[in-house]
Motif scaffolding. Structure first.
Motif, PDB file in Angstrom:
ATOM      1  N   GLN A  62     -13.859  11.464  51.500  1.00  0.00           N
ATOM      2  CA  GLN A  62     -15.155  11.975  52.152  1.00  0.00           C
ATOM      3  C   GLN A  62     -15.108  11.138  53.601  1.00  0.00           C
ATOM      4  O   GLN A  62     -15.358   9.923  53.431  1.00  0.00           O
ATOM      5  N   GLN A  99     -19.056  13.743  56.699  1.00  0.00           N
ATOM      6  CA  GLN A  99     -18.660  15.017  56.258  1.00  0.00           C
ATOM      7  C   GLN A  99     -18.882  15.153  54.689  1.00  0.00           C
ATOM      8  O   GLN A  99     -19.124  14.194  54.219  1.00  0.00           O
ATOM      9  N   GLN A 156     -13.724  16.317  50.498  1.00  0.00           N
ATOM     10  CA  GLN A 156     -12.743  17.378  50.406  1.00  0.00           C
ATOM     11  C   GLN A 156     -11.822  16.998  49.320  1.00  0.00           C
ATOM     12  O   GLN A 156     -11.424  16.098  49.219  1.00  0.00           O
ATOM     13  N   THR A 197     -21.966  26.119  54.273  1.00  0.00           N
ATOM     14  CA  THR A 197     -22.604  25.491  55.680  1.00  0.00           C
ATOM     15  C   THR A 197     -23.837  24.963  55.310  1.00  0.00           C
ATOM     16  O   THR A 197     -24.670  25.646  54.676  1.00  0.00           O
ATOM     17  N   THR A 230     -21.327  19.708  54.751  1.00  0.00           N
ATOM     18  CA  THR A 230     -21.390  18.640  55.598  1.00  0.00           C
ATOM     19  C   THR A 230     -22.375  17.862  55.280  1.00  0.00           C
ATOM     20  O   THR A 230     -22.536  16.633  55.567  1.00  0.00           O
TER      21      THR A 230
END
Lengths: 116, 116
Positions: free
Chosen positions: A37, A41, A44, B5, B108
């Protein structure tokens, strides 16, 4: 009931060095997933370990490697550290992989890695 | 490809008021789950609520509820009677398709501030 334990909580490394992060899964869990991370953000996916093997890998270079031990604990290794590797590294444990229902997906509090 | 998103980097709400956090996503699957996770300053990701796509009824967990609009691929989180302890980062998450892997795709995030 112990949750997911990660160590260390923070560390600072120099560019080019190597680092090892550790994760102990929640009691009863056998699968460990690692996420990166970056600041600002969402996490991932790096990879997942099950039965001591890497089961799936995200879009990360080979500098990122891991290991799972017979007691289900796991390590994340990053070689040749870059400044861009600075991030929070989260470990998540589950039973038998990511179940679609995922109530059993438990996160640790992460390791904050700073590369200078 | 799975994408998530979150278009609101920051939101604020008065204590005891209601706030809605937005999330849109994309998936080729017809049957899937969606999740909202909370990440307080302690950094541990905590499951807030989940929604099963085939269920018409919106999920509710105490003060937390979702507005799930499948056709629009929208999945918003409503927090009622906001409390100071609700202040955190909130992430919308979508698991990978069941036949392709074992990971979450995260947005995010939205940073929620609760004003006393």
């Amino acid at each position: 009931d112990a949750g997911v334990t990660q160590s260390p909580t923070h560390l600072i490394k120099t560019r080019g060095q190597q680092v090892t992060l550790r994760c102990s899964p929640k009691s009863g869990h056998d699968t460990v997933s690692w996420y990166q991370q970056a600041l600002g953000q969402g996490p991932q996916f790096i990879f997942q370990y099950y039965e001591e093997e890497e089961r799936q890998r995200g879009n990360f270079p080979d500098r990122f490697s891991g290991h799972q031990f017979p007691n289900y604990s796991s390590e994340l290794n990053v070689n040749a550290l870059l400044l861009g590797d600075s991030a929070l590294y989260l470990c998540a444990s589950s039973l038998g992989g990511l179940s679609r229902e995922s109530y059993g997906y438990t996160f640790g509090s992460g390791t904050r890695l700073t590369v200078v | 490809a799975q994408t998530v998103t979150q278009s609101q980097p920051e939101m604020s709400v008065q204590e005891a008021e209601t706030v809605t956090l937005s999330c849109t996503y994309d998936t080729s699957e017809s049957d899937y789950y969606l999740f909202w996770y909370k990440q307080p300053p302690s950094r541990q990701m905590i499951l807030v609520i989940r929604q099963e796509a085939y269920k018409q009824q919106n999920a509710t967990e105490n003060r937390f509820s979702v507005n799930f609009q499948k056709a629009a691929k929208s999945f918003s989180l409503k927090i009622s009677d906001s409390q100071l302890g609700d202040a955190a980062m909130y992430f919308c998450a979508l698991p990978s398709p069941s036949n392709t892997g074992n990971q979450f795709y995260f947005g995010t995030g939205t940073s929620l501030t609760v004003i006393p």
